[in-house]
Design an enzyme around this catalytic site. Structure first.
Site, short mmCIF file in Angstrom:
data_model
loop_
_atom_site.label_atom_id
_atom_site.label_comp_id
_atom_site.label_asym_id
_atom_site.label_seq_id
_atom_site.Cartn_x
_atom_site.Cartn_y
_atom_site.Cartn_z
N ARG A 1 0.84 -1.58 0.21
CA ARG A 1 0.01 0.17 0.13
C ARG A 1 0.63 0.93 0.26
O ARG A 1 0.62 2.10 -0.94
CB ARG A 1 -1.17 0.54 1.11
CG ARG A 1 -2.16 -0.92 0.96
CD ARG A 1 -2.39 -0.61 2.55
NE ARG A 1 -1.50 -1.10 3.41
CZ ARG A 1 -1.84 -1.05 5.10
NH1 ARG A 1 -4.19 -0.21 4.62
NH2 ARG A 1 -1.30 -1.54 5.84
N ASN B 1 -5.87 -2.94 2.91
CA ASN B 1 -5.63 -4.32 3.09
C ASN B 1 -7.37 -4.87 3.15
O ASN B 1 -7.98 -4.40 3.73
CB ASN B 1 -4.87 -4.87 4.57
CG ASN B 1 -3.70 -4.30 4.15
OD1 ASN B 1 -3.01 -5.00 2.89
ND2 ASN B 1 -2.48 -4.40 4.70
#
Length: 91
Positions: free
Chosen positions: A21, A39
């Site tokens: 990320r 996530n």
């Protein structure tokens, strides 16, 4: 605005705990792309990215591999109508 699009992707494989990320955010900011990455409980990463078509295409190519420690097994892709986002966030 016809040159601007959004994509919605799910990335599976070894993509959590490998800075996926944060690295996606770095790439998006470098390419002036807005949106978010998060996530999911099933181990995937979900990404919404909005920007110029050519920049989105470059981010998509990067998502196929991800950062150095990632091992992308599958990347889904859905093109969406333009959505106004103001920055790229990790959510």
């Amino acid at each position: 605005m016809t040159n601007q699009i959004c994509i919605h992707c799910y990335v599976s494989g070894k993509v959590q705990g490998v800075w996926f990320r944060a690295s996606t955010k770095e790439q998006a900011e470098r390419l002036s792309i807005t949106g978010w990455a998060r996530n999911l409980p099933d181990g995937r990463v979900e990404v919404l990215a909005c920007g110029k078509k050519e920049n989105i295409a470059e981010l998509y190519e990067w998502l196929k591999q991800g950062p150095q420690l990632a091992k992308v097994a599958y990347l889904s892709y859905e093109e969406l109508p333009w959505q106004e986002q103001y920055q790229f966030e990790i959510v």
